[in-house]
Design an enzyme around this catalytic site. Structure first.
Site, PDB file in Angstrom:
ATOM      1  N   ASP A   1      30.333 -36.509   5.131  1.00 44.47           N
ATOM      2  CA  ASP A   1      30.823 -35.236   5.680  1.00 44.47           C
ATOM      3  C   ASP A   1      30.713 -34.750   7.080  1.00 44.47           C
ATOM      4  OD1 ASP A   1      32.409 -34.855   3.327  1.00 44.47           O
ATOM      5  OD2 ASP A   1      31.037 -33.078   2.384  1.00 44.47           O
ATOM      6  N   GLY A   2      29.502 -35.120   7.545  1.00 49.61           N
ATOM      7  CA  GLY A   2      29.004 -34.886   8.640  1.00 49.61           C
ATOM      8  C   GLY A   2      29.761 -35.605  10.163  1.00 49.61           C
TER       9      GLY A   2
ATOM     10  N   GLN B   1      25.388 -29.563  13.812  1.00 49.39           N
ATOM     11  CA  GLN B   1      25.321 -30.489  14.657  1.00 49.39           C
ATOM     12  C   GLN B   1      25.292 -29.917  16.105  1.00 49.39           C
ATOM     13  OE1 GLN B   1      29.108 -32.691  13.793  1.00 49.39           O
ATOM     14  NE2 GLN B   1      28.188 -33.474  11.859  1.00 49.39           N
TER      15      GLN B   1
END
Length: 293
Positions: A72-73, A244
């Protein structure tokens, strides 16, 4: 309807062995179908760094579809980079839990053929446009999962929150999460928030360990801006975008969160969010049935 696709972008998590193999098989499948590709140079495995098709993701001028290889990142990274061009994304899952990626390596060629033939679902995912007005100047970010305010010193912070141009609450907590429906299965879920179907146009306000137990998660119409101001005694707070991107906050900074540009996400034709929840969260399985045999 079939997608008119001739050129596919590929984003993959750098250095992961399983990703390297998946990208090699994906490139072979695309080449066999007469499709061209571009690799994101910043995330491509080492053996592809000198490939003429490896370009920065910001230089993708004629990409019709982006295939994300990883968890998912990686999907969130690609989504934020490409959302302004409205390039649809679809993921090949090679991570751990993974709510965003649908395709599997075992059936990759057949799944790709079905999608190119028009057997797919296109979903418009709600995003957040986050504006920070600070003594350091103004900044703007786009969040697909969430915007999170926490102390960088592991201390309680104080936040004033407004919605619908009305005062909502004064939060004393370890932090505050503003999440999209996509992000409702991420940090917001761990903090006690509800799971929200991805197509609903709402935002989720979730306090992290509030010091007043009556302060609970609130679901808000996405069309209503959310305004947040750190209290005068709140020092060392920081804003995190999708886990992030980081931005330092000061007392009396002003964070405004509005609905952002929708993110187009493709799914296989048989995709159902309820099935994804059962598969990922192990719902509907009796404890005795989930034990190793």
């Amino acid at each position: 309807m079939p997608l008119h696709i001739r050129h596919i972008g590929i984003v993959g998590k750098y250095g992961a062995v399983r990703v390297d193999d998946t990208i090699a098989r994906l490139i072979a499948a695309l080449t066999a179908r007469g499709l061209t590709y571009t690799l994101d140079r910043d995330t491509a495995p080492p053996q592809y760094q000198n490939d003429p098709a490896a370009l920065p993701i910001t230089d993708w001028g004629d990409v019709d579809l982006c295939i994300v290889v990883g968890g998912d990142g990686t999907f969130l990274y690609a989504g934020r980079a490409l959302i302004a061009r409205q390039i649809p994304l679809i993921g090949i899952h090679t991570g751990r839990l993974g709510f965003l990626a649908d395709l599997t390596l075992d059936d990759l060629a057949a799944q790709l053929d079905r999608i190119l033939a028009g057997h797919y679902q296109c979903e418009q995912r709600h995003t957040l446009k986050v504006t920070i007005d600070s003594r350091d100047g103004s900044a703007e970010h786009l969040a697909i999962n969430d915007a999170v305010i926490r102390s960088s010193k592991a201390q309680m912070i104080e936040l004033d929150v407004y919605s619908h141009d009305r005062y909502l609450s004064h939060y004393r907590a370890d932090g505050l999460i503003i999440a999209t429906p996509t992000g409702s299965t991420a940090y917001a879920l761990a903090a006690g928030g509800p799971i929200i179907e991805p197509n609903l146009p709402v935002s989720l306000v979730v306090p992290i360990c509030p010091h007043t137990l009556t302060q609970r998660p609130v679901v808000i119409d996405a069309r209503s801006p959310i305004t947040i101001t750190p209290g005068a005694k709140t020092g060392g707070a920081q804003l995190s975008i999708d886990g992030q991107q980081q931005h330092r906050l000061h007392p009396k900074d002003r964070i405004t969160i509005r609905a952002g540009i929708p993110l187009p996400v493709l799914h296989p034709a048989d995709y159902h969010f309820q099935d994804r929840l059962r598969a990922k969260l192990n719902w509907g399985v009796a404890p005795e049935d989930s034990q190793p045999k």
